[in-house]
Design a protein around this motif. Structure first.
Motif, PDB file in Angstrom:
ATOM      1  N   LYS A  78       0.843  -1.198   0.000  1.00  0.00           N
ATOM      2  CA  LYS A  78       0.000   0.000   0.000  1.00  0.00           C
ATOM      3  C   LYS A  78       0.879   1.249   0.000  1.00  0.00           C
ATOM      4  CE  LYS A  78      -3.614  -2.167   2.861  1.00  0.00           C
ATOM      5  NZ  LYS A  78      -4.375  -2.040   4.123  1.00  0.00           N
TER       6      LYS A  78
ATOM      7  N   LYS B 278      -4.134  -5.568  -8.772  1.00  0.00           N
ATOM      8  CA  LYS B 278      -4.441  -4.263  -8.198  1.00  0.00           C
ATOM      9  C   LYS B 278      -5.763  -4.367  -7.462  1.00  0.00           C
ATOM     10  CE  LYS B 278      -4.575   0.651  -9.327  1.00  0.00           C
ATOM     11  NZ  LYS B 278      -4.424   1.670 -10.419  1.00  0.00           N
ATOM     12  N   VAL B 279      -5.778  -3.946  -6.189  1.00  0.00           N
ATOM     13  CA  VAL B 279      -6.995  -4.053  -5.388  1.00  0.00           C
ATOM     14  C   VAL B 279      -7.507  -2.689  -4.933  1.00  0.00           C
ATOM     15  CG1 VAL B 279      -6.515  -6.387  -4.591  1.00  0.00           C
ATOM     16  CG2 VAL B 279      -5.606  -4.460  -3.296  1.00  0.00           C
ATOM     17  N   GLY B 280      -6.812  -1.622  -5.350  1.00  0.00           N
ATOM     18  CA  GLY B 280      -7.218  -0.273  -4.979  1.00  0.00           C
ATOM     19  C   GLY B 280      -6.184   0.721  -5.476  1.00  0.00           C
ATOM     20  N   LYS B 281      -6.423   1.993  -5.246  1.00  0.00           N
ATOM     21  CA  LYS B 281      -5.485   3.014  -5.673  1.00  0.00           C
ATOM     22  C   LYS B 281      -4.156   2.855  -4.936  1.00  0.00           C
ATOM     23  CE  LYS B 281      -4.888   7.985  -6.257  1.00  0.00           C
ATOM     24  NZ  LYS B 281      -5.477   9.326  -6.042  1.00  0.00           N
TER      25      LYS B 281
ATOM     26  N   THR C 121      -2.539   0.243  -4.410  1.00  0.00           N
ATOM     27  CA  THR C 121      -2.551  -0.951  -3.562  1.00  0.00           C
ATOM     28  C   THR C 121      -2.557  -2.197  -4.430  1.00  0.00           C
ATOM     29  OG1 THR C 121      -3.816   0.253  -1.886  1.00  0.00           O
ATOM     30  CG2 THR C 121      -3.747  -2.138  -1.694  1.00  0.00           C
TER      31      THR C 121
END
Length: 216
Positions: free
Chosen positions: A166, A197-200, A202
């Motif tokens: 992260k 990719k699981v988020g900005k 992250t």
């Protein structure tokens, strides 16, 4: 990791081990630990320390720096000993042991049996021999350089909680690269289905089973 308390299985592995006689008096405290391929057998994050003798399978031991650079320290198979250093130096930070294939170990809790272990002369001779062999092996090793993608994967596996990275700027600082370089590497690894990719900013490291499921 799965724990097996089958007394007959423990006795069978003890009989086959060259260290069976040294551990015989402590049989009542022994359990079998079973690990899957790729599973961490030891790491600095495990709270309970275990003395373990490989009964089946093989493993690799690594030193992982804070920037994700990984150095192979040793490898072992049947009768390789783990936990000998933990008897005397319980905080072996940055050292990890990984199962190369399905692995079974004769295991004994150090926290619950330390006094009994240190009072057992046969056991202490076993430990001295193991530590001497490891020192001889380590002095013969040369550190091999790692590429940035290799360091990123190693960093995610060993340094990131649940394999989740992260914050690109912060993690780029730890990895000694720019956030742009890190972004390029992660994009490439995502294309190779090594991470997702699981988020900005992250990304999560994918396991072998997940990569197989995602394959066309």
């Amino acid at each position: 990791m799965q724990r097996i308390y089958d007394s007959k299985a423990i006795a069978a592995y003890l009989e086959k081990s060259r260290y069976g006689s040294a551990l015989e008096k402590l049989r009542a405290e022994l359990v079998l630990h079973q690990y899957e391929r790729g599973e961490l057998v030891t790491s600095p994050f495990l709270e309970e320390k275990w003395f373990q003798v490989v009964a089946q399978g093989s493993l690799n031991i690594y030193f992982v720096r804070d920037d994700g650079a990984r150095y192979s320290l040793s490898s072992g198979n049947v009768d390789y000993v783990l936990g000998d250093m933990d008897l005397f130096y319980p905080h072996t930070a940055n050292i990890y042991t990984e199962a190369v294939e399905p692995l079974i170990c004769l295991s004994l809790s150090i926290d619950r049996n330390k006094d009994a272990l240190l009072a057992n002369n046969r056991f202490l001779r076993l430990v001295c021999k193991s530590l001497s062999n490891k020192m001889a092996a380590i002095t013969a090793l040369d550190a091999a350089p790692c590429s940035l993608p290799e360091r990123v994967l190693s960093y995610m596996k060993y340094k990131c909680e649940d394999g989740v990275l992260k914050g690109l700027e912060r993690e780029a600082f730890h990895l000694h690269c720019s956030s742009r370089q890190l972004q390029r590497v992660l994009h490439r690894l995502e294309g190779e289905e090594m991470v997702e990719k699981v988020g900005k900013g992250t990304y999560r490291l994918l396991g072998e089973s997940e990569k197989t499921e995602n394959a066309p």
